[in-house]
Structures are given as C-alpha cells and as structure tokens.
Scaffold this motif. Structure first.
Motif, PDB file in Angstrom:
ATOM      1  N   UNK A 173     -21.068  42.355  26.908  1.00  0.00           N
ATOM      2  CA  UNK A 173     -20.181  41.551  26.576  1.00  0.00           C
ATOM      3  C   UNK A 173     -19.958  40.210  26.353  1.00  0.00           C
ATOM      4  N   UNK A 174     -20.070  39.373  25.732  1.00  0.00           N
ATOM      5  CA  UNK A 174     -19.557  37.887  24.854  1.00  0.00           C
ATOM      6  C   UNK A 174     -18.846  37.475  25.464  1.00  0.00           C
ATOM      7  N   UNK A 175     -18.113  36.611  26.623  1.00  0.00           N
ATOM      8  CA  UNK A 175     -17.031  36.389  26.226  1.00  0.00           C
ATOM      9  C   UNK A 175     -16.892  34.562  26.671  1.00  0.00           C
ATOM     10  N   UNK A 176     -15.917  34.336  26.165  1.00  0.00           N
ATOM     11  CA  UNK A 176     -15.709  32.227  26.330  1.00  0.00           C
ATOM     12  C   UNK A 176     -14.419  31.968  26.340  1.00  0.00           C
ATOM     13  N   UNK A 177     -13.786  30.554  27.090  1.00  0.00           N
ATOM     14  CA  UNK A 177     -13.264  30.381  26.951  1.00  0.00           C
ATOM     15  C   UNK A 177     -11.952  30.472  26.267  1.00  0.00           C
ATOM     16  N   UNK A 178     -10.336  30.518  26.531  1.00  0.00           N
ATOM     17  CA  UNK A 178      -9.615  30.935  25.817  1.00  0.00           C
ATOM     18  C   UNK A 178      -9.611  29.875  24.124  1.00  0.00           C
TER      19      UNK A 178
END
Ligand code: GBH
Length: 465
Positions: A306-311
C-alpha cells in the motif's frame, strides 16, 4: 564450472510447513446443522446490499459434509499442513455458556482425518464469525466479548489439545476492527471510528486471554501464534509530509497490534494521533501485559503493498475510512499490475514486510499463513483450469520468502490462500482464490494448473521429486 545460472534455486529449511488455508464461514455451509448458532456473517449476508449478488455462506462449498474428500485432495497435493478455523457459533451457539458437543465433534473428526493423512492441523480460533448474540451486546466494542473468547478458547483446547499443536488465536484483527466497525464493509457493518478503536483493544485483549487459555490447558506443547494482515506500507516520496503519512498508517494498521502483542505497550504516537476520536480509557491496568502473551510465532497474511501520501485535499478527516483517523490521507495509484480484486501485485512487499518485522520485533519466528490471488478461472473445454497468473504470483512470492530466509528471517511455513474457491466475504462467490476449482451447482472439485504446480513445488522442495 557453473556459469550464468539465471536464478538461484529457492531454499527452504527442513521441516518447513507447506500448506493451504481456509476459514469456517467461507467453506463449511451447514449453517443450521448440529446446533450451530447464528453469527454476524449470517446476519450481514442476509442484509440486502451487503454481499454481492446476495450470496451467503449457507451452503458455501459444503465442506462440513465433504471434509473427507477435501482432506484427500490435500493429501494428493502433498500438503504437509492445513490451516482452518473453528466456528465459535458451532461450539457455543450464543458465544457463552455450555458447549455444544456436536460442534466440537465436527472439528475432532476433521483433525483426526488430517492426522491420519499425515497432515499437520493449524487451528485458528477466530476467523470473523462472531456469535450474533455477542454482537447484540456490542460485539468487539464490549470488553465482555474478549472474556467470552478466553472461555471459548479453553473449551476448544480441552477437546483438541491432545492432538493439535499449532494454535492461532485471531485471524486479521485489522479486518475485524476496521472493516467491521470503521468502514463497515464487513460484518457487523458499523461505521464508527471510535468503536473501531475500542474493537482493536478488545480484539488484542481477546488474543491475550485466548493465548493464556490455550497455554494453560495444553501447556508448552502448544505452539501459539496470531495471524495479522500487516500492511506493507510505502511512502509516495521521502518528503517529511509523506513520511508522516507513512508513520500514521503504519501506526494504525500495524503497530497498534504488533506493539501490545509483542512488546506489551501501545504506541504513544498512535494514541495521540487518535485522541480526537477516543480517550482510550477502555485500556485497563494490566491489559497490555495480558496482551503480551508469550508467542512461538507470528502469522503473516500478505497480498499487496500500500502506498500512502500526505493529505492532498481530496480526503476529509471525517471520511469513511478503513483506518480510523486517517480519512484525510491519500493513496496515490501506483504503476503495478493488479489482480481482479484490483490489488497491486508486488512480491517485493512481502520481502520488505518480513525483514521489517524481523528487525523491529526481535527476530520472532514467522509463518506466511496466507498468500495468493483471485483470478477469473473457468473450466476449459478439456476439463482443465489454466491459471498461469496464479502460478507466477505464487512463484514470485515464494522467491521473496526464500530471499527473506537467506537474509536471516526465521520463516517456518507458507500457506496458499486458498485451497478451494470459496465465499469471498463481501464479494460473495464471484472471486475465486482457490488452487482447487469449485463448480458451485454440483460442488465438484477440480485441481487448477496451479494446484498441480504447487504439488510439484512441494515435492521438489522436500526432496521427494
Ligand atoms: C484475507 O483477508 C482473509 O483472511 C481471507 O478470509 C480472505 O478470503 C482473503 O484474505 C482474500 O481476501 O484495496 O489494495 O488496499 C485479506 C484482507 C486484503 C484487506 C488486502 C486489505 C488491501 C487491499 N486484506 N486489503 S487495497
């Protein structure tokens, strides 16, 4: 001399467990037989709009009546181990009170059948089928459910402790808590982030009490574990904002379970991050120590990274989200092939995850308790099922597992999800994860090409081929 060998052969330790996995509600059927009580999945599946196509586990793959044939299939494949779950509502129809002997009889027959086929049973006590009567009292948001789970575990251990060595308390408490109570995609279908965090704690507590119960009945002969679907989470970039998003998801998805279970404490940053949702006052003195029961191994289910980024402004703090308190984060699309579940395929995530747990949690022994993929399988004109995508998937993930072993991870087994096609929760029977094809109208089982391939792999690895 040996030159230019393309790929080093995979190497697995002697005694490595080669298995396949299942769970009670997904395969058994026989929903109203021999005194079984209703579970939250019976209720959920009967609620219109919750499960695709209105599918239920009423019949499933009728394993309750066909377990002998199914064990024969396992033996044909050369599996050395089989992971299954016991259905709490078969054993205690309302989740507490006296035992329903007929429910335990079924698992005793299954275990005896496995043992006589030379297959090691790996028993999971809870794979999501909570007795409905307990949900009516608040389910996992109620501390009492954890205490009831401890009693249930003791009952199963008393009946099967003389012949089952490998015990797993819970399967994927992440799913029970977050899909069940935060995003509501799974039973009981509640959408309440605070409730989901209370559920996390009570599931953790249930794990501790269940482990304690099995240990006290079976003693040191029991090999105890819990299975987590840890999130192989990556940051979209190395910017401080993306790295903070990574820390937050890792906290809620992984450390909220791993830290109390393996270190005896909750991660302070996660409690602070979620303070606007709950004051965590349901954590009582002594609970972290209970949760930190001695474990012999950790079960890992891995499917996808799973790749996540800042809002990025598109999310909202209040959004419906799997991960409580993370509704504002963004999950950018990554350039990877996907399965029909739309889950990105990347075996390097498995290697990363195994290395990370090994490093951060004291080299704990691990077992891959689930790995596999859904595919659009069908029986061809010659009666064969060709699933080269699945063979590739499994082969790549076995390579990743072998790499982790070479890098020092104490990995003890690998279980294919799943042995058969079965009831894929909110997706119903539309998604096929099996290495054995099931024709639902006739319940006929047919080995897919991946099953033949897996049999050859196992034989080769064990030096039998
Ligand atoms: C397991 O759950 C279950 O234990 C098993 O019963 C089930 O049949 C099997 O897997 C297959 O689903 O949208 O890209 O973020 C796995 C549940 C799968 C939940 C991956 C989180 C993230 C996918 N997890 N999912 S993504």
């Amino acid at each position: 001399g040996a030159t230019a060998t393309a790929v080093a052969p995979r190497r697995f330790p002697v005694g490595f467990h080669w298995g396949a996995a299942s769970s009670a509600y997904q395969i058994e059927g026989a929903w109203n037989e021999d005194g079984r009580g209703p579970s939250i999945w019976d209720t959920f599946a009967r609620t219109p709009g919750r499960v695709r196509n209105g599918d239920t586990g009423d019949v499933a793959i009728d394993h309750y009546h066909r377990y002998r044939e199914d064990v024969r299939i396992m033996a044909d494949l050369g599996l050395t181990a089989y992971r299954f779950s016991t259905a709490w509502p078969r054993i205690q129809p309302t989740g507490s009170g006296p035992v329903n002997g007929a429910g335990l009889d079924f698992y005793e027959r299954l275990v005896d059948e496995l043992l006589s086929a030379g297959i090691t049973p790996f028993l999971t006590l809870y794979h999501w089928d909570l007795p409905q009567a307990l949900e009516d009292e608040g389910g996992w948001t109620n501390r009492e459910t954890a205490l009831r789970f401890g009693d249930y575990a003791a009952h199963v251990a008393r009946r099967l402790g003389d012949r089952v060595e490998f015990w797993t308390t819970l399967n994927e408490p992440w799913c029970s808590a977050y899909l069940g109570y935060s995003s509501g995609k799974h039973a009981p279908g509640r959408v309440d982030q605070a409730a989901a965090l209370a559920a996390v704690h009570h599931l953790n507590l249930a794990h501790g009490l269940g482990a304690q119960a099995v240990r006290s009945v079976v003693g040191d002969a029991a090999q105890l574990s819990v299975t987590l679907n840890l999130c192989a989470v990556r940051a979209a970039s190395q910017s401080p904002e993306d790295l903070d998003a990574l820390r937050r998801i890792d906290g809620v998805a992984n450390r909220l379970f791993l830290d109390p279970m393996l270190r005896g404490s909750y991660p302070a940053d996660v409690l602070a991050d979620t303070a606007h949702l709950t004051d965590w006052s349901f954590i009582r003195e002594g609970d972290p120590a209970t949760i930190n029961a001695r474990l012999d191994a950790l079960g890992i289910n891995y499917y996808t990274p799973l790749t996540v980024a800042a809002p990025d402004g598109s999310g909202h703090v209040e959004a419906v989200t799997d991960h409580p308190g993370c509704g504002d984060l963004s999950f950018p699309d990554v350039d990877l092939p996907r399965t029909i579940m739309d889950w990105p395929i990347d075996a390097t995530g498995l290697h990363e995850l195994l290395m990370r747990v090994h490093r951060d949690y004291d080299g704990i022994p691990m077992v891959i308790t689930e790995n596999g993929m859904a595919n659009d399988d069908y029986i061809g004109p010659t009666g064969e099922v060709h699933d080269p995508e699945r063979i590739q998937y499994v082969s790549d993930h076995l390579d990743a597992a072998a790499r982790a072993i070479a890098d020092g991870v104490d990995l003890r087994g690998y279980f294919q999800w799943s042995l058969h096609d079965n009831f894929e929760w909110a997706y119903g029977y539309g998604k096929r994860f099996g290495i054995v094809y099931v024709d639902y109208p006739t319940q006929k089982r047919t080995l897919k090409a991946s099953a033949h391939w897996y049999r050859d792999q196992i034989a080769q690895e064990r030096g039998l081929a």
